[in-house]
Design a protein around this motif. Structure first.
Motif, PDB file in Angstrom:
ATOM      1  N   GLU A 101       0.830  -1.207   0.000  1.00 37.19           N
ATOM      2  CA  GLU A 101       0.000   0.000   0.000  1.00 37.19           C
ATOM      3  C   GLU A 101       0.866   1.260   0.000  1.00 37.19           C
ATOM      4  OE1 GLU A 101      -3.156   0.269   2.896  1.00 37.19           O
ATOM      5  OE2 GLU A 101      -4.021   1.996   1.838  1.00 37.19           O
ATOM      6  N   TRP A 105       0.381   4.310  -2.620  1.00 38.57           N
ATOM      7  CA  TRP A 105       0.170   5.683  -2.156  1.00 38.57           C
ATOM      8  C   TRP A 105       1.186   6.637  -2.803  1.00 38.57           C
ATOM      9  CZ3 TRP A 105       3.188   9.187   0.592  1.00 38.57           C
ATOM     10  CH2 TRP A 105       2.508  10.326   1.049  1.00 38.57           C
ATOM     11  N   LEU A 209      -7.098  -1.924  -2.947  1.00 37.99           N
ATOM     12  CA  LEU A 209      -6.065  -0.922  -2.642  1.00 37.99           C
ATOM     13  C   LEU A 209      -5.896   0.062  -3.801  1.00 37.99           C
ATOM     14  CD1 LEU A 209      -3.340  -3.136  -0.909  1.00 37.99           C
ATOM     15  CD2 LEU A 209      -4.803  -1.396   0.153  1.00 37.99           C
ATOM     16  N   ARG A 212      -8.697   2.454  -3.705  1.00 40.29           N
ATOM     17  CA  ARG A 212      -8.574   3.425  -2.619  1.00 40.29           C
ATOM     18  C   ARG A 212      -7.678   4.594  -3.024  1.00 40.29           C
ATOM     19  NH1 ARG A 212      -6.383   0.836   2.694  1.00 40.29           N
ATOM     20  NH2 ARG A 212      -8.350  -0.272   2.483  1.00 40.29           N
ATOM     21  N   HIS A 213      -6.598   4.305  -3.740  1.00 46.00           N
ATOM     22  CA  HIS A 213      -5.618   5.359  -4.031  1.00 46.00           C
ATOM     23  C   HIS A 213      -5.772   6.000  -5.402  1.00 46.00           C
ATOM     24  CE1 HIS A 213      -3.498   4.840  -0.271  1.00 46.00           C
ATOM     25  NE2 HIS A 213      -3.708   3.545  -0.417  1.00 46.00           N
TER      26      HIS A 213
ATOM     27  N   PRO B   9       0.590   5.284   4.300  1.00 47.51           N
ATOM     28  CA  PRO B   9       0.198   3.981   4.847  1.00 47.51           C
ATOM     29  C   PRO B   9       1.310   3.366   5.690  1.00 47.51           C
ATOM     30  CG  PRO B   9      -0.190   4.082   2.468  1.00 47.51           C
ATOM     31  CD  PRO B   9       0.591   5.290   2.822  1.00 47.51           C
TER      32      PRO B   9
END
Lengths: 430, 455
Positions: A101, A105, A209, A212-213, B9
Motif C-alpha cells: 500500500e 500511495w 487498494l 482506494r488510491h 500507509p
C-alpha cells in the motif's frame, strides 16, 4: 511447455486498468505501472520530454518531498526504477508484501499530483542530469549514436520513431516550465495508465487498494494518438557512413517490420532470429564461422505499436576484412533466406531459445509484471503472457519465408556503417 | 478533485528470511555438488566452478584461461563446433563459460526436461574438448576485437589503467584478467590444450544446480554425466593464487589523455576489507550503500542531485577473492572534472561521527529487507552459491550477513568506518584533461602522471 499463470484484470470507472497475477512463492510484490507516453508521443521541437518526466517523477510530488519516494520504498526493502521507450514510460518497484500500500500511495501522489514539485530548480537540475546521461551513453562511447542514426534512416523525418527517447538537448533547453506542466497534464491520466501487480497478494485486495488510491482520480480526454499508418518496406537502401576512430569496423542494419502483436510480426521476428540471432543461424555460420569475415553478428526484432516495428542486424567486421565484402555476403544471405525460408534447424533452435528465455522472464516476478503491463497497455491482451510460446510454436517455415520475402530483402535495408578513419570518434589501446 | 488519502500507509515489517540451504554430496571423482530446489523456477541454472587461479597461466600466454572457456564448445573429439552448436541450440541450452579472479566458471541455463542432455554435453566439452586450429584462431581474433572494444570504452580504459597502477607489478592482478593484445595474440591451440590438461579436472570442482527439479533426479543426472568425468593423466594440483598485493607507489593520480572526450571517467580505489572480515561483511555493505549505493546515497545526493555533474557514481567496498578494495567509479562533466573529484573525495572521506543513525538504518533496512526479492530466481541463487563455494565461504554466509545487517548498531558501523575509511587513493581519470594537471597536482594527493590513451 504450456503456461498457466493466473491473471485477473479490472478497469476502474475512471478508465484505469489493473492487472494482477497472484504468486505466493516469495513474500514480495511487484507494482509495475505503464503509462501511454513515450518518445512517439512527442511533438517536433519538444523531444525528450517523456524521458525527462521519468526523472522528474522521482523529485517529489504534492505530499512527498524530494528523495522521499526512493527513501521510503528502499527503507521498506523495495527496489525501484523507471524506464522510457518509444511507446511508453514504465515505473516499477518490488517490495516486501507489507509495503504494497505504501507503493500505491506514493505512485498515486506522483501520477496524480506531481506538478507542485515540478519547479524551475528541479527542471534545471534534472536537465543537467539528462545531459550527463546522454554524454555518458551516446556521446562519449564509440558507436554511441548508431541507433539514433539507424532509426533516423528507417523512419522518415517527422515520423514518431524518427528520433531517440533521450531527445534533443536543444529541445530540452528550450522547454519552459508551463510547457513541461502541460505535457504532464496531457499524458498522465487514468485512461493512459495500467497498473500491473504480481506476487504475494490476493487479487481482490489488490483491486481494493488500487481503488482506494486511484479510484477518485479524475479521467481526462485521451490525447490525440500519434499517427500510426503502417510504412511499406524501405526501397532505396538509405545509408550513413561514419569515418572515425573506432576500435573495429561495424555495420548496423535496420529494416521496417509489421506492427507488433500480429502474426506477421511474429513471423518476421522468428525470421531475424533464424537469420542472425543464434550460433546456428546462417549469418553467423557464413560470416563468422566459415568465412571469417566477422567476429560477431546479432539480429533481433523490436516490436512497436505505431504502425511499424524495427528489425535489426549488427555485424562486427573482422580486422583486415573489407566491409564491402561483408555487405555483399549479407545481401546474398538475405536474398537466399527470402527465397528459401529457414532450415529445419534454424526454426527449431529459434523456438527452443525463445522457450527458455520466455520461461526465464516469466519466472522472475519483476519481468512478469512488466510483460503483463506491456500486453495490457499496448495490446489490451494480458493473457498473451501465457500464449506467446504457443504462438511461436505455431509459426511455419512458409510464414517465416513470406515475412522475409516481404520485409527483409537486401534492397530494403538501411545501413549505418562505421569505417576506420581519423574523425572525432574514440579509440583506445593498451 | 478529491485528493485520495494523504496519510502515509503503514508498512508491515517483513517476516524472517534465510538463504536456502542445499542438498549436497560429493561424486567419486571429487566433484562437490550443491542442489537448491526452487519451486516455480522451470529454467534450471547450473554453475560449475574450477578453482584455477589466473596466476596459473604462463605469463607470455595470459588470457589462455579465458580463451579456453571460449573454445570449450568449439569442438570435441566426437563433434565439430557446428555439430555442438546444433546439439545445444536445438534444445535451447545456453552454455556459457568464463575465467576470472575466482577461477573458471561454466554455466548452463536450461529448461528442466533438457537438463540431462545439457549435462552430458558439458561433460563432453570438459573431458574431450579438442581445440581445433581454425576455431582457436577465430576466438583469438574475436578476443583481440573485444580488447579493442573494452579499451575504447572510457570505463574499460579507466579500469585497465587502475589495475596497472594499483597492484604490484609482480602480481597477476596488475595485468588484464583476459590477457593483453600481445599475450592473447600468442595463444596457440597447443597452448590451450596444455593448459586444459593441467587445470580442467573434477578434483576440487564445485557444481551448483538450482531450479524446480527434485534432488533425486538431479543426483541421477549428475551421476551419469559430470560424475563420470575423469581427470586426465598428468593433471596437476592447481597452484595457489597471487595475493593481489598493492604497488608501493600506488597512491597517485594517472590521467589517461583521451582527446575530445565530453566527460571525465573517474576510477578511484583504496584498500578495503574482504568478505571474511571479523566485523562481518554486512557492516561494510551498509557503509557502502550509505555512501555510494544508490541515487539517494551521499555521493549522488551531492554530485548528481545538487550539482548535476553526473548521471551517477557508484562507490563502496568491493570484495576480492582475498581481501578487498574501496572503489568509486563513474563519469562526470568534462569541464567540471576537478571540482567533481574534490567533492567526491570529501564525501568519501566523511568523518565517522558524521554518519547519521538515520542513513545507516535506512541502508541496513534496504539491504536486509530486499534479500528475499534479490535471491528469488534460480540464476541468482546459483551464482551466489558458487561464489561462496569458490571463495571457501560457508553456505550460510548470506543468511549470516543479512543478520549482521539487520542487527547492526550505528556505533559499530562508525567504528568500522573509522578503521577502514579509504585514503591513500589510487586515482585514474580518463578524458580531455591535460590542461588540468596542475589543478590535480594541487590537490596534494600524490604525483600526477599523464599517459596516452593508446598505451
Amino acid at each position: 511447455m504450456p503456461l498457466s499463470y493466473p491473471i485477473r484484470s479490472r478497469t476502474l470507472d475512471n478508465g484505469l486498468r489493473v492487472v494482477v497475477s497472484e504468486d505466493h512463492l516469495v513474500p514480495t510484490v511487484t507494482v509495475n505501472i505503464w503509462v501511454d507516453v513515450g518518445s512517439r508521443h512527442e511533438q517536433a521541437g519538444a523531444t525528450g520530454l517523456a524521458h525527462l518526466f521519468e526523472h522528474l517523477m522521482f523529485q517529489g510530488s504534492e505530499n512527498v518531498a524530494e528523495g522521499e519516494h526512493f527513501s521510503r520504498i528502499m527503507s521498506a526493502g523495495g527496489q525501484l526504477n523507471a524506464t522510457t521507450w518509444f511507446d511508453r514510460t514504465a515505473y516499477f518497484a518490488t517490495v516486501p508484501t507489507g509495503a504494497l500500500e505504501l507503493v500505491l500511495w506514493l505512485e498515486a501522489d506522483r501520477h496524480r499530483r506531481l506538478l507542485p514539485a515540478v519547479t524551475q530548480a528541479n527542471l534545471d537540475n534534472q536537465r543537467d542530469v539528462v545531459k550527463e546521461e546522454k554524454r555518458q551513453r551516446y556521446d562519449n562511447q564509440p558507436y554511441g549514436t548508431a541507433v539514433t542514426d539507424l532509426i533516423g534512416l528507417v523512419f522518415p523525418e517527422g515520423h514518431p520513431y524518427h528520433h531517440p527517447t533521450i531527445g534533443s538537448m536543444a529541445d530540452l533547453d528550450a522547454a519552459t516550465l508551463p510547457q513541461v506542466h502541460a505535457f504532464y497534464r496531457r499524458h498522465y491520466h487514468p485512461g493512459a495508465t495500467v497498473i500491473g501487480i504480481v506476487g504475494d497478494v490476493d487479487p481482490e485486495q489488490a483491486f481494493t487498494l488500487v481503488e482506494r488510491h486511484f479510484g477518485d482520480w479524475e479521467p481526462a480526454a485521451r490525447a490525440v494518438p500519434p499517427p500510426a499508418e503502417p510504412l511499406p518496406p524501405l526501397a532505396d537502401r538509405p545509408r550513413e557512413e561514419h569515418s572515425e576512430r573506432v576500435p573495429t569496423e561495424r555495420l548496423y542494419v535496420g529494416f521496417r517490420l509489421p506492427v507488433a502483436h500480429t502474426p506477421e510480426f511474429t513471423a518476421a521476428s522468428v525470421a531475424l532470429d533464424a537469420l542472425g540471432g543464434l550460433t546456428v543461424s546462417r549469418l553467423h555460420r557464413t560470416l563468422v564461422r566459415r568465412r571469417d569475415l566477422a567476429t560477431g553478428c546479432s539480429a533481433a526484432a523490436m516490436g512497436l505499436v505505431g504502425g511499424s516495428s524495427l528489425g535489426f542486424v549488427g555485424v562486427d567486421v573482422a580486422e583486415g576484412v573489407n566491409p564491402d565484402e561483408v555487405e555483399e555476403v549479407l545481401d546474398e544471405e538475405l536474398a537466399r533466406f527470402a527465397d528459401e525460408g529457414p532450415t529445419e534447424l534454424e526454426l527449431a533452435a529459434s523456438l527452443a531459445d525463445t522457450e527458455r528465455s520466455w520461461l526465464e522472464a516469466t519466472g522472475a516476478q519483476e519481468e512478469r509484471a512488466d510483460l503483463l503491463s506491456h500486453f495490457t497497455l499496448l495490446h489490451d491482451d494480458p493473457h498473451y503472457l501465457n500464449q506467446h510460446l504457443d504462438d511461436i510454436a505455431a509459426v511455419r517455415p512458409a510464414d517465416v519465408r513470406r515475412a522475409a520475402a516481404h520485409w527483409l530483402r537486401p534492397e530494403q535495408r538501411a545501413t549505418v556503417a562505421y569505417r576506420h578513419g581519423v574523425g572525432p570518434g574514440q579509440e583506445g589501446a593498451a | 478533485m478529491t485528493p485520495g488519502p494523504v496519510t502515509v500507509p503503514d508498512v508491515a515489517p517483513p517476516g524472517p528470511w534465510s538463504f536456502p540451504l542445499p542438498v549436497s554430496w560429493q561424486e567419486d571423482n571429487g566433484l562437490t555438488v550443491h542442489h537448491y530446489r526452487i519451486p516455480g523456477q522451470h529454467v534450471l541454472a547450473c554453475r560449475l566452478g574450477l578453482p584455477v587461479p589466473l596466476s596459473a597461466e604462463p605469463e607470455d600466454r595470459e588470457g589462455v584461461a579465458l580463451l579456453l572457456t571460449r573454445c570449450l564448445d568449439e569442438g570435441t573429439t566426437r563433434r565439430s563446433a557446428e555439430d555442438l552448436a546444433e546439439e545445444l541450440e536445438r534444445r535451447g541450452i545456453a552454455l556459457g563459460a568464463g575465467a576470472g579472479e575466482r577461477g573458471i566458471v561454466a554455466s548452463l541455463d536450461v529448461v528442466g526436461h533438457h537438463l540431462g542432455d545439457a549435462l552430458a554435453l558439458l561433460t563432453e566439452c570438459l573431458a574431450e574438448a579438442s581445440y581445433p586450429e581454425p576455431e582457436v584462431a577465430r576466438q583469438v581474433r574475436t578476443r583481440l576485437a573485444d580488447i579493442a572494444h573494452e579499451l575504447a570504452d572510457p570505463a574499460g580504459r579507466a579500469a585497465r589503467e587502475f589495475q596497472r597502477t594499483y597492484f604490484h607489478p609482480a602480481d597477476r592482478a596488475s595485468r588484464p584478467a583476459g590477457g593483453s593484445r600481445e599475450t592473447v595474440a600468442a595463444v596457440t591451440p597447443a597452448a590451450v590444450r596444455d593448459f586444459h590438461a593441467q587445470v580442467v579436472h573434477p578434483r576440487g570442482a564445485v557444481l551448483v544446480v538450482a531450479g524446480d527439479l527434485p534432488a533425486e533426479e538431479v543426483r541421477d543426472l549428475v551421476g551419469t554425466t559430470l560424475g563420470r568425468w575423469q581427470a586426465p593423466a598428468g593433471a596437476a594440483e592447481r597452484p595457489q593464487p597471487d595475493p593481489g598485493r598493492r604497488a608501493e607507489d600506488a597512491a597517485r593520480i594517472v590521467v589517461v589523455d583521451r582527446p575530445d572526450s565530453v566527460q571525465a571517467q573517474l576510477h578511484l580505489g583504496a584498500p578495503g576489507p574482504g568478505r571474511d572480515h571479523p566485523l562481518g561483511w554486512g557492516t561494510f555493505q551498509v557503509l557502502s550503500f550509505a555512501l555510494g549505493g544508490s541515487p539517494t546515497a551521499r555521493v549522488d545526493r551531492v554530485l548528481r542531485e545538487e550539482r548535476g555533474y553526473t548521471y551517477g557514481i557508484r562507490a563502496g567496498f568491493r570484495p576480492r577473492r582475498r581481501g578487498g578494495q574501496f572503489l568509486a567509479t563513474g563519469a562526470v562533466r568534462g569541464d567540471a572534472a576537478v571540482p567533481a573529484l574534490e567533492e567526491l573525495l570529501s564525501v568519501l572521506e566523511v568523518e565517522p561521527e558524521e554518519l547519521t543513525q538515520e542513513e545507516l538504518r535506512h541502508s541496513a533496512d534496504f539491504l536486509a529487507r530486499t534479500a528475499p526479492g534479490r535471491y528469488a530466481t534460480a540464476d541468482v541463487v546459483a551464482d551466489e552459491a558458487l561464489g561462496l563455494a569458490m571463495e571457501e565461504l560457508p553456505l550460510d554466509f548470506v543468511t549470516r550477513t543479512v543478520e549482521r545487517v539487520r542487527s547492526l548498531e550505528a556505533e559499530d558501523a562508525r567504528r568500522a568506518w573509522a578503521a577502514h575509511r579509504p585514503g591513500d587513493w589510487t586515482m585514474v581519470l580518463v578524458g580531455d584533461l591535460t590542461d588540468r594537471v596542475d589543478e590535480l597536482a594541487a590537490l596534494g594527493r600524490g604525483p600526477v602522471q599523464v599517459v596516452p590513451v593508446g598505451q
